[in-house]
Enzyme design. Structure first.
Site, short mmCIF file in Angstrom:
data_model
loop_
_atom_site.label_atom_id
_atom_site.label_comp_id
_atom_site.label_asym_id
_atom_site.label_seq_id
_atom_site.Cartn_x
_atom_site.Cartn_y
_atom_site.Cartn_z
N MET A 227 0.82 -1.20 0.00
CA MET A 227 0.00 0.00 0.00
C MET A 227 0.86 1.25 0.00
O MET A 227 0.36 2.34 0.09
CB MET A 227 -0.94 -0.07 1.21
CG MET A 227 -2.06 0.96 1.26
SD MET A 227 -3.08 1.10 -0.23
CE MET A 227 -4.58 0.22 0.26
N CYS A 228 2.15 1.13 -0.09
CA CYS A 228 3.10 2.24 -0.13
C CYS A 228 3.37 2.84 1.25
O CYS A 228 2.58 2.68 2.18
CB CYS A 228 2.60 3.40 -1.00
SG CYS A 228 1.89 2.91 -2.57
N GLU A 229 4.48 3.55 1.34
CA GLU A 229 4.75 4.36 2.52
C GLU A 229 5.31 5.71 2.08
O GLU A 229 6.01 5.81 1.07
CB GLU A 229 5.73 3.66 3.48
CG GLU A 229 5.10 2.45 4.14
CD GLU A 229 5.68 2.11 5.51
OE1 GLU A 229 5.42 0.98 5.98
OE2 GLU A 229 6.37 2.94 6.13
#
Lengths: 259, 259
Positions: free
Chosen positions: A1-3
């Site tokens: 989900m990305c950071e």
């Protein structure tokens, strides 16, 4: 989900410590292995480092980790692809010109039912919901403010209202900067910390690295770091609430949903 | 007065050999010490490496020299400042979006009496004549072609006509690419060479480096390199004439002032 990772500071500061922690989440301590990018501002100019390769294995990420580029405004992103394939044109952050300044944006989350959003003359190049959302924001801003507005804080509050509309389409955590101001908007996961004197030690979660900030700073330094999840395990991070926006300038928080 | 370097190839190719030669002219074998930059395309995306520091001493230039990034379209520039101070925002190449593609531009030369040029919604960020000229080109193109034209070659011929107008204002050597096509325009100094089978050895002028291209290529490879001044002393470079434009696609020259 990305950071996401961001920094706003009142003196040019390097982000090597925080980036060292974030890098590990791109394929080693975390699954965000579908590319990464970082943008450093120096005055009105900026430098971008990007790679569609996992950050934990990227030669370019290693350079960024070891070569301290000092900046007052930084945005970084490590990606776990959902909308749009793994490719350089889908790798955040995205940068576009508006009002004679470079604007940089990164997004963590996923939107649905967004393809109707008009982007005007700001055409996406890649296939992500993120870039399209950024182009939509720029188009909305340009329609409302044909030239750079006097009251930038009011303009960023307007951006927060636009972000509320995007949040209604899914998960929309965002960092946005013009090199001076840095704005955050939270859907579900975003944290921040402001470090100022008296500084102390900080210990990364993802790597065996500890730093004593007192040795690296002067008593006047103010440095805010923003991250999807806290990067250190011995400091007090603020957790943002859904729908919360914050605006930072030279490391200080100058506006917020509540301020 | 700056030097330009470009590459158009039909297979992703690295430019380390040519860049090694060019780098030396940024402060060692040449005076172009006021910053440098290079853009590599990969598909629709691109990577930019920039530094306002002299290329011959830049840690980032060293990475680019040693880390072979393969690309079909590359533009690079080493700067000797005249218009605009030494700063990241004044460092070429410049990249802007048009018609849903990233366009990259670099200029060697100096213009006078150019500040009247209209740039429409493409605002310069820095203070160079180069960036303003690029913004003017983009504005002119967008007015004539509101959407991406079918006949790209005709569009580039139109760009050549616009470049003639800029050449009337001073010295205007230019490289322009959308990641697929690479266009060159010459005022006074620009050379090109197309390497194809049978490949042979090449010897740099500015560094003790020789390469045998036959060991590095396949028989189908076609690679064109463009440079302000020839980079090798044992090959036949074509010297462009004032007002000459050339258009390259996948390493082949497909259009020209005379073609």
């Amino acid at each position: 989900m990305c950071e996401l990772l961001g920094m706003s500071a009142n003196v040019p500061t390097d982000i090597c410590f925080s980036f060292t922690g974030l890098m590990q989440r791109g394929g080693r301590t975390g699954p965000h292995k579908d590319g990464w990018g970082i943008v450093f501002y120096e005055g009105k100019g900026l430098r971008t480092f990007k790679d569609p390769q996992p950050s934990s294995q990227s030669r370019i990420a290693k350079l960024v980790q070891e070569y301290p580029i000092k900046s007052c405004s930084v945005i970084s992103h490590i990606r776990q692809a959902n909308r749009g394939g793994i490719a350089l044109e889908n790798t955040h952050p995205f940068t576009r010109e508006l009002w004679g300044r470079y604007w940089t944006f990164a997004h963590n989350g996923q939107l649905s039912g967004y393809t109707h959003l008009e982007t005007g003359r700001h055409n996406p190049v890649g296939e992500t919901d993120s870039e399209l959302a950024f182009c939509w924001l720029l188009d909305e801003l340009e329609r409302k403010y044909p030239t750079k507005p006097e009251d930038m804080t009011a303009m960023f509050r307007h951006v927060a209202g636009l972000c509320d509309q995007l949040r209604a389409l899914g998960v929309f955590n965002m960092l946005l900067t013009d090199g001076e101001y840095l704005m955050t908007y939270c859907s579900n996961n975003l944290h921040w910390i402001t470090r100022r004197a008296p500084f102390g030690p900080a210990r990364l979660i993802d790597e065996e690295v500890e730093i004593d900030f007192q040795k690296e700073t002067t008593p006047n330094d103010i440095v805010t770091v923003i991250a999807t999840q806290p990067l250190t395990n011995n400091e007090q991070w603020h957790k943002m609430q859904p729908g919360e926006f914050n605006l930072f300038l030279l490391g200080e928080r100058i506006a917020s949903t509540d301020l």
